[in-house]
Design a protein around this motif. Structure first.
Motif, mmCIF file in Angstrom:
data_model
loop_
_atom_site.group_PDB
_atom_site.id
_atom_site.type_symbol
_atom_site.label_atom_id
_atom_site.label_comp_id
_atom_site.label_asym_id
_atom_site.label_seq_id
_atom_site.Cartn_x
_atom_site.Cartn_y
_atom_site.Cartn_z
ATOM 1 N N MET A 29 0.891 -1.082 0.028
ATOM 2 C CA MET A 29 -0.052 0.044 0.038
ATOM 3 C C MET A 29 0.793 1.298 0.221
ATOM 4 S SD MET A 29 -2.837 -0.944 2.526
ATOM 5 C CE MET A 29 -4.072 0.252 2.408
ATOM 6 N N ILE A 30 1.824 1.095 0.824
ATOM 7 C CA ILE A 30 2.782 2.371 0.731
ATOM 8 C C ILE A 30 3.607 2.711 -0.464
ATOM 9 C CG2 ILE A 30 5.216 3.231 1.883
ATOM 10 C CD1 ILE A 30 3.832 2.190 4.506
ATOM 11 N N ASN A 31 4.003 1.716 -1.298
ATOM 12 C CA ASN A 31 4.740 1.515 -2.168
ATOM 13 C C ASN A 31 3.881 1.630 -3.604
ATOM 14 O OD1 ASN A 31 7.507 1.518 -1.128
ATOM 15 N ND2 ASN A 31 7.116 -0.489 -0.716
ATOM 16 N N HIS A 32 2.723 1.604 -3.368
ATOM 17 C CA HIS A 32 1.861 1.810 -4.471
ATOM 18 C C HIS A 32 1.958 3.195 -5.261
ATOM 19 C CE1 HIS A 32 -1.875 2.338 -6.929
ATOM 20 N NE2 HIS A 32 -2.109 0.812 -6.911
ATOM 21 N N GLN A 38 0.833 11.050 -4.008
ATOM 22 C CA GLN A 38 -0.019 11.814 -3.245
ATOM 23 C C GLN A 38 0.912 11.963 -1.598
ATOM 24 O OE1 GLN A 38 -3.904 9.892 -3.136
ATOM 25 N NE2 GLN A 38 -3.313 8.358 -1.697
ATOM 26 N N ARG A 39 1.668 10.955 -1.456
ATOM 27 C CA ARG A 39 2.287 10.778 -0.247
ATOM 28 C C ARG A 39 1.689 10.731 0.968
ATOM 29 N NH1 ARG A 39 5.237 14.601 -3.225
ATOM 30 N NH2 ARG A 39 7.258 14.188 -4.157
ATOM 31 N N TRP A 40 0.485 10.025 0.820
ATOM 32 C CA TRP A 40 -0.165 9.587 2.037
ATOM 33 C C TRP A 40 -0.888 8.463 1.597
ATOM 34 C CZ3 TRP A 40 -5.506 8.955 1.900
ATOM 35 C CH2 TRP A 40 -6.201 9.785 0.913
ATOM 36 N N VAL A 41 -1.241 7.551 2.645
ATOM 37 C CA VAL A 41 -2.079 6.153 2.452
ATOM 38 C C VAL A 41 -2.820 5.933 3.576
ATOM 39 C CG1 VAL A 41 -0.220 4.516 3.226
ATOM 40 C CG2 VAL A 41 -1.939 3.982 1.690
ATOM 41 N N THR A 42 -3.999 5.307 3.734
ATOM 42 C CA THR A 42 -4.812 5.149 5.064
ATOM 43 C C THR A 42 -4.978 3.481 4.878
ATOM 44 O OG1 THR A 42 -6.296 6.978 4.721
ATOM 45 C CG2 THR A 42 -7.206 5.146 5.860
ATOM 46 N N ILE A 43 -4.731 2.859 5.866
ATOM 47 C CA ILE A 43 -4.603 1.512 6.102
ATOM 48 C C ILE A 43 -5.669 1.315 6.960
ATOM 49 C CG2 ILE A 43 -3.104 -0.374 6.847
ATOM 50 C CD1 ILE A 43 -0.923 1.364 6.611
ATOM 51 N N HIS A 44 -6.496 0.126 6.797
ATOM 52 C CA HIS A 44 -7.659 -0.466 7.446
ATOM 53 C C HIS A 44 -7.244 -1.672 7.944
ATOM 54 C CE1 HIS A 44 -10.612 2.681 5.798
ATOM 55 N NE2 HIS A 44 -9.865 2.750 4.836
ATOM 56 N N ASP A 74 -12.247 5.297 12.686
ATOM 57 C CA ASP A 74 -12.798 3.919 12.316
ATOM 58 C C ASP A 74 -11.662 2.948 12.471
ATOM 59 O OD1 ASP A 74 -11.162 4.718 10.332
ATOM 60 O OD2 ASP A 74 -12.251 4.376 8.630
ATOM 61 N N GLU A 75 -10.662 3.176 13.240
ATOM 62 C CA GLU A 75 -9.546 2.414 13.536
ATOM 63 C C GLU A 75 -8.630 1.967 12.388
ATOM 64 O OE1 GLU A 75 -10.858 -1.259 15.455
ATOM 65 O OE2 GLU A 75 -11.841 -0.215 17.055
ATOM 66 N N SER A 76 -8.732 2.935 11.527
ATOM 67 C CA SER A 76 -7.814 2.836 10.277
ATOM 68 C C SER A 76 -6.518 3.806 10.719
ATOM 69 C CB SER A 76 -8.383 3.220 9.102
ATOM 70 O OG SER A 76 -8.790 4.637 9.030
ATOM 71 N N VAL A 77 -5.500 3.771 10.050
ATOM 72 C CA VAL A 77 -4.365 4.404 10.307
ATOM 73 C C VAL A 77 -3.974 5.317 8.917
ATOM 74 C CG1 VAL A 77 -1.958 4.611 10.744
ATOM 75 C CG2 VAL A 77 -3.775 3.023 12.025
ATOM 76 N N THR A 78 -4.015 6.835 8.967
ATOM 77 C CA THR A 78 -3.114 7.395 8.027
ATOM 78 C C THR A 78 -1.763 7.789 8.012
ATOM 79 O OG1 THR A 78 -5.444 8.006 7.494
ATOM 80 C CG2 THR A 78 -3.580 9.189 6.456
ATOM 81 N N LEU A 79 -1.012 7.454 7.210
ATOM 82 C CA LEU A 79 0.369 7.815 7.178
ATOM 83 C C LEU A 79 0.876 8.645 6.103
ATOM 84 C CD1 LEU A 79 1.877 4.143 7.073
ATOM 85 C CD2 LEU A 79 1.318 5.303 9.030
#
Length: 103
Positions: A29-32, A38-44, A74-79
């Motif tokens: 997900m990070i390397n997509h 966009q330099r961000w990703v949300t991990i569910h 929602d317990e996800s994490v945005t990096l």
């Protein structure tokens, strides 16, 4: 009547652990390409992600320098991360020189 052969795992095959699967998913997900632009990703968190695995991977990401982490409702994490120096360099554009046709 022939007996059914017992299915055996091929030699050398290695089953992934829960933390390896989660780490691979987060890494992908990070390397997509979209996340890199966009330099961000949300991990569910998925139902298959165990508590111990989730806490360990999130802990490692939290300790990683250059990553800002936001815990969402929602317990996800945005990096989020900044561009590295290598990404900031200007892109060199090659413009071919037009030569007259040889005929």
């Amino acid at each position: 009547m022939a007996k059914a052969k017992k299915q055996e795992k091929p030699e050398g095959r290695h089953e992934m652990t829960g933390i390896q699967r989660l780490g691979l998913r987060v890494s992908e997900m990070i390397n997509h390409p979209v996340a890199q632009i966009q330099r961000w990703v949300t991990i569910h968190r998925l139902d298959a992600d165990g508590d111990r695995e989730w806490e360990e991977v999130i802990g490692l990401l939290n300790e990683t320098e250059g990553i800002d982490m936001t815990l969402n409702d929602d317990e996800s994490v945005t990096l989020k991360w900044e561009a590295s120096a290598a990404e900031d360099r200007p892109v060199e554009v090659f413009e071919p020189v037009e030569e007259p046709a040889p005929f």
